[in-house]
Design a protein around this motif. Sequence first.
Motif: not given
Length: 366
Positions: A82-83, A43-46, A14-17
């Motif tokens: 984290v990416q 937010i873990s994709v930075l 239900k949430k976007p990337f």
Amino acid sequence: MQIDQLNTWRKDSKKPFVMAGPCSAESEEQLFETSKALYESGISVLRAGVWKPRTRPNTFEGIGVDALKWIQNIKQELGPDVQFGVEVATPQHVEESLKHGIDILWVGARTSVNPFAVQDIADSLKGVDVPVLIKNPINPDLALWIGAIERIYQAGIKKVGAIHRGFSSHKKSKFRNIPSWQIPLELKREIPEMPLICDPSHIAGNSDFIYDISQKAMDLNYDGLIIESHRDPKNAWSDAKQQVTPAHLTEILSQLKVRDPKSDNKDFNSHLTELREKIDQVDHDIFNILSERMHLVEEIGQYKKENNVTVFQVNRWNEILKTRAEWAHELGLNEEFMADLFTLIHDASIRRQTQIMNQEEVVENA
């Protein structure tokens, strides 16, 4: 193309990337504070701009390799989930990014417009297993975008995604880059498995529009968003107007409505089918009317030819634009859309009449 879905990055359907971070890594402190705030908001994709292709020289063009070292330190500090993603424009950028443990690469719009540059990057990626995202070229050329995607895919990269960041245009617009939504949607039609990510920051060029563009992307069933976020946007070294604070980004994301692409409700599906059938009939009527109009255009073209009159008369075209805008207003239609539509119709009419003008008469032998 058997492209792996990047939607596995989603923790909740239900949430976007979401990928977020500053346009440019300016200092280790600035990058850490922004990244930490984003990570704490979920937010873990930075993202971070390490090399910045600028329009003119002698402007800030990124920190370079030192920023990659900052990213390594930040990943160790924040944790293993984290990416980080960065933009690459040369094989050297690819090499340095992979050497410093960058998780995601993207090819920018100024690079994807150049097949030679994309091929160089593709060659440098052979034998590598890393997700690669390709932004649309700066000009609205779907074939060029697809070509860039194919070059990366043919290098053996299976996790490939597309980023829609809008297109340069001579037209005046409130946006930095005109969205031209039909182009990414056509890309999705041609490559259905292709994850499609919207870049509202570069489309907008102004943080005031980021929510509206993000919501439209969700309404069009995009897979995710890449948004520029800075701890202090007003003092950012690049693209200050289009960046938002981590707190502001959290607010934007909390307001987004993520809808389902389909419904299992039988009544809904039945009524939707009924409405679509009506649209099909109206579309058929439109085609019949356009065919009738083109027959009249051909008749006018022949009449002009017989009387040695030019195909194009500017006064008539101005009259058409004026009256059609008035009709659109009276009917509650979007005037800009109707102007674009009649420009296409007028262009087709001009081409047909020009063909008629230049047809040689067929002389039959007696």
